[in-house]
Design a protein around this motif. Structure first.
Motif, PDB file in Angstrom:
ATOM      1  N   ARG A  85       0.843  -1.188   0.000  1.00 36.47           N
ATOM      2  CA  ARG A  85       0.000   0.000   0.000  1.00 36.47           C
ATOM      3  C   ARG A  85       0.888   1.253   0.000  1.00 36.47           C
ATOM      4  NH1 ARG A  85      -1.460   2.601   4.541  1.00 36.47           N
ATOM      5  NH2 ARG A  85      -0.167   2.211   6.361  1.00 36.47           N
ATOM      6  N   LEU A 140      -4.211   4.317  14.904  1.00 36.51           N
ATOM      7  CA  LEU A 140      -2.914   4.948  15.231  1.00 36.51           C
ATOM      8  C   LEU A 140      -1.838   4.449  14.273  1.00 36.51           C
ATOM      9  CD1 LEU A 140      -2.953   4.910  19.128  1.00 36.51           C
ATOM     10  CD2 LEU A 140      -3.250   6.840  17.570  1.00 36.51           C
ATOM     11  N   LEU A 143      -1.226   7.520   9.339  1.00 35.05           N
ATOM     12  CA  LEU A 143      -1.973   8.782   9.253  1.00 35.05           C
ATOM     13  C   LEU A 143      -2.454   9.251  10.620  1.00 35.05           C
ATOM     14  CD1 LEU A 143      -3.961   8.095   5.958  1.00 35.05           C
ATOM     15  CD2 LEU A 143      -1.810   9.320   6.260  1.00 35.05           C
ATOM     16  N   SER A 164      -3.374  -2.937  18.395  1.00 36.02           N
ATOM     17  CA  SER A 164      -2.265  -3.341  19.268  1.00 36.02           C
ATOM     18  C   SER A 164      -1.743  -2.110  20.022  1.00 36.02           C
ATOM     19  CB  SER A 164      -1.161  -3.970  18.437  1.00 36.02           C
ATOM     20  OG  SER A 164      -0.860  -3.141  17.346  1.00 36.02           O
ATOM     21  N   ARG A 166       0.206   0.985  21.414  1.00 31.10           N
ATOM     22  CA  ARG A 166       1.132   1.957  20.786  1.00 31.10           C
ATOM     23  C   ARG A 166       1.584   2.945  21.839  1.00 31.10           C
ATOM     24  NH1 ARG A 166       2.272   0.849  15.333  1.00 31.10           N
ATOM     25  NH2 ARG A 166       0.967  -0.985  15.173  1.00 31.10           N
ATOM     26  N   ASP A 247     -15.549  13.180   4.813  1.00 26.08           N
ATOM     27  CA  ASP A 247     -14.818  13.206   3.542  1.00 26.08           C
ATOM     28  C   ASP A 247     -15.134  11.968   2.715  1.00 26.08           C
ATOM     29  OD1 ASP A 247     -12.796  14.269   1.714  1.00 26.08           O
ATOM     30  OD2 ASP A 247     -11.663  12.472   2.277  1.00 26.08           O
ATOM     31  N   TYR A 308      -5.271  -5.232   6.158  1.00 26.71           N
ATOM     32  CA  TYR A 308      -4.796  -3.852   5.984  1.00 26.71           C
ATOM     33  C   TYR A 308      -3.290  -3.785   6.141  1.00 26.71           C
ATOM     34  CZ  TYR A 308      -4.470  -3.399  11.133  1.00 26.71           C
ATOM     35  OH  TYR A 308      -4.158  -3.555  12.453  1.00 26.71           O
TER      36      TYR A 308
HETATM   37  P1  NDP Z   1      -2.356   2.077   8.850  1.00 24.78           P
HETATM   38  O1  NDP Z   1      -2.492   0.671   8.376  1.00 24.78           O
HETATM   39  O2  NDP Z   1      -0.994   2.655   8.972  1.00 24.78           O
HETATM   40  O3  NDP Z   1      -3.071   2.245  10.261  1.00 24.78           O
HETATM   41  C1  NDP Z   1      -4.285   1.645  10.576  1.00 24.78           C
HETATM   42  C2  NDP Z   1      -4.538   1.818  12.067  1.00 24.78           C
HETATM   43  O4  NDP Z   1      -5.849   1.323  12.366  1.00 24.78           O
HETATM   44  C3  NDP Z   1      -3.562   1.009  12.948  1.00 24.78           C
HETATM   45  O5  NDP Z   1      -3.233   1.731  14.096  1.00 24.78           O
HETATM   46  C4  NDP Z   1      -4.386  -0.222  13.321  1.00 24.78           C
HETATM   47  O6  NDP Z   1      -4.039  -0.835  14.552  1.00 24.78           O
HETATM   48  C5  NDP Z   1      -5.763   0.393  13.441  1.00 24.78           C
HETATM   49  N1  NDP Z   1      -6.792  -0.633  13.307  1.00 24.78           N
HETATM   50  C6  NDP Z   1      -7.073  -1.426  12.247  1.00 24.78           C
HETATM   51  N2  NDP Z   1      -8.085  -2.255  12.535  1.00 24.78           N
HETATM   52  C7  NDP Z   1      -8.441  -1.982  13.807  1.00 24.78           C
HETATM   53  C8  NDP Z   1      -9.423  -2.526  14.685  1.00 24.78           C
HETATM   54  N3  NDP Z   1     -10.247  -3.496  14.295  1.00 24.78           N
HETATM   55  N4  NDP Z   1      -9.506  -2.012  15.921  1.00 24.78           N
HETATM   56  C9  NDP Z   1      -8.667  -1.039  16.326  1.00 24.78           C
HETATM   57  N5  NDP Z   1      -7.713  -0.476  15.557  1.00 24.78           N
HETATM   58  C10 NDP Z   1      -7.612  -0.960  14.302  1.00 24.78           C
HETATM   59  O7  NDP Z   1      -3.243   2.965   7.858  1.00 24.78           O
HETATM   60  P2  NDP Z   1      -3.078   4.513   7.489  1.00 24.78           P
HETATM   61  O8  NDP Z   1      -2.949   5.300   8.736  1.00 24.78           O
HETATM   62  O9  NDP Z   1      -2.042   4.705   6.438  1.00 24.78           O
HETATM   63  O10 NDP Z   1      -4.485   4.781   6.772  1.00 24.78           O
HETATM   64  C11 NDP Z   1      -5.698   4.588   7.461  1.00 24.78           C
HETATM   65  C12 NDP Z   1      -6.878   4.681   6.523  1.00 24.78           C
HETATM   66  O11 NDP Z   1      -7.118   6.020   6.131  1.00 24.78           O
HETATM   67  C13 NDP Z   1      -6.740   3.961   5.176  1.00 24.78           C
HETATM   68  O12 NDP Z   1      -6.922   2.566   5.296  1.00 24.78           O
HETATM   69  C14 NDP Z   1      -7.842   4.606   4.359  1.00 24.78           C
HETATM   70  O13 NDP Z   1      -9.042   3.916   4.557  1.00 24.78           O
HETATM   71  C15 NDP Z   1      -7.952   6.008   4.980  1.00 24.78           C
HETATM   72  N6  NDP Z   1      -7.499   7.045   4.031  1.00 24.78           N
HETATM   73  C16 NDP Z   1      -8.389   7.979   3.616  1.00 24.78           C
HETATM   74  C17 NDP Z   1      -8.003   8.983   2.764  1.00 24.78           C
HETATM   75  C18 NDP Z   1      -8.949  10.061   2.371  1.00 24.78           C
HETATM   76  O14 NDP Z   1      -8.607  10.866   1.511  1.00 24.78           O
HETATM   77  N7  NDP Z   1     -10.117  10.144   2.975  1.00 24.78           N
HETATM   78  C19 NDP Z   1      -6.634   9.057   2.236  1.00 24.78           C
HETATM   79  C20 NDP Z   1      -5.775   8.030   2.748  1.00 24.78           C
HETATM   80  C21 NDP Z   1      -6.206   7.051   3.602  1.00 24.78           C
HETATM   81  P3  NDP Z   1      -2.567  -1.450  14.787  1.00 24.78           P
HETATM   82  O15 NDP Z   1      -1.699  -0.238  15.017  1.00 24.78           O
HETATM   83  O16 NDP Z   1      -2.709  -2.269  15.985  1.00 24.78           O
HETATM   84  O17 NDP Z   1      -2.223  -2.200  13.536  1.00 24.78           O
END
Ligand code: NDP
Ligand code: OXD
Length: 308
Positions: A85, A140, A143, A164, A166, A247, A308
């Motif tokens: 990604r 967390l 982004l 998890s 952080r 958004d 993801y």
């Molecule tokens: P990351 O994969 O870096 O982070 C995802 C976070 O979500 C991690 O902290 C993860 O936990 C947490 N998470 C995932 N599933 C769960 C759950 N079931 N319960 C609790 N926490 C959870 O993604 P990014 O920060 O890079 O991006 C996040 C999202 O932002 C993208 O997937 C996309 O959907 C959205 N996005 C939207 C845009 C827009 O223009 N509107 C542009 C870009 C992105 P852990 O740390 O434990 O893995």
């Protein structure tokens, strides 16, 4: 050996120019022109074609041109082909700007001042210090963390929730289902930056809104299907939620006449919170190609079991 781009053609033209400058030996094609299918080793797409290895038998890596991967049908990409990604500085900067403006809009009562202006009313509202405004970010990751690091500088009381545990300086970090209630109970402005998975689909619903303090607000920058839209309208109409800045919606765009379009306490933008910036993204992709050739892990390689 060639690279195929399958997404917005205008941005593709920018990628092509950057590839020609930075990797002149790697032929670059923009879908639907893919040249010799056997030569395609790398594919960058918003949505890859179904079963891409049937058409491109020597495919080695699939890149998402976005940070999210939920729009991919991963079942069609064989397990030996890594899926990567987008993690690049441009997309982070855009999201930090968007969520900061949204949080400040809510914090500085600009919804209410906008409504007052429509009535030609000139009336001050008490100014709440940032330290007394509690912002909570769902997610967390790359982004969510960047957003909190910026919001912290304004003095907001910052917290975040992830799967998890952080640690982020100056941010109260909550992890797992068991801590969600405590996280929500201390959150006045809720930001969603979660990926769309089976666990996050529909998460933003009446039961979650009821666990926020009355009068909290929502900033939704994750993915449309995470939000139950009828539940949001009901929460806004009952006063449980005060404002929502969206958004992303489901579907995108919302159909004409959908009540969210005209709700006085809703702002909608057309999925523009952030976008991959070709100039910064191409450097990251080229660096990942080098890593791949050298047998090193690529930045942003996804874990298919997590989704993801
Ligand atoms: P990351 O994969 O870096 O982070 C995802 C976070 O979500 C991690 O902290 C993860 O936990 C947490 N998470 C995932 N599933 C769960 C759950 N079931 N319960 C609790 N926490 C959870 O993604 P990014 O920060 O890079 O991006 C996040 C999202 O932002 C993208 O997937 C996309 O959907 C959205 N996005 C939207 C845009 C827009 O223009 N509107 C542009 C870009 C992105 P852990 O740390 O434990 O893995
Ligand atoms: C992304 C997006 O995931 O733009 O990058 O939504």
């Amino acid at each position: 050996m060639a690279f195929l781009y399958k997404a917005d053609p205008a941005r593709g033209a920018q990628w092509a120019k950057l590839f020609a400058e930075k990797a002149p030996d790697l032929p670059f094609h923009i879908w639907p022109d893919h040249g010799d299918p056997a030569a395609i080793r790398y594919l960058a797409a918003w949505q890859p074609p179904a079963n891409p290895t049937l058409t491109f038998p020597n495919l080695e890596v699939v890149f998402s041109v976005g940070a999210g991967i939920d729009q991919f049908d991963l079942s069609g990409v064989p397990a030996h082909v890594p899926v990567v990604r987008m993690i690049e500085p441009g997309i982070v900067e855009g999201m930090v700007e968007y969520v900061t403006q949204a949080a400040l809009t809510i914090h500085r009562d600009l919804f209410d001042y906008g409504l007052q202006q429509q009535q030609q009313v000139w009336r001050e509202m008490p100014l709440k210090p940032a330290a007394q405004r509690r912002i909570g970010v769902l997610g967390l990751g790359v982004l969510g963390t960047a957003v909190l690091e910026r919001l912290r500088l304004f003095g907001f009381a910052c917290a975040g929730w992830s799967r998890s545990p952080r640690e982020i300086e100056g941010v109260e970090c909550y992890a797992g289902e068991g801590s969600l209630d405590a996280f929500l109970a201390r959150t006045d402005i809720l930001v969603c930056l979660l990926p769309l998975t089976s666990a996050t689909r529909g998460l933003l619903d009446a039961s979650l809104f009821a666990r926020l303090p009355r009068g909290a607000s929502l900033i939704q920058t994750g993915r449309g299907p995470q939000l139950n839209q009828p539940d949001l309208l009901a929460a806004l109409d009952s006063g449980q939620l005060l404002n929502a800045i969206l958004d992303v919606t489901d579907p995108e765009p919302l159909p004409p006449g959908h009540p969210l379009w005209t709700h006085p306490r809703v702002r909608i933008t057309p999925h523009i919170a952030s976008a991959t910036r070709p100039d910064t993204a191409v450097d990251v992709v080229l660096d990942n190609l080098r890593r791949h050739r050298e047998g090193l892990p690529m930045l942003g390689q996804i874990d298919r079991t997590r989704g993801y």
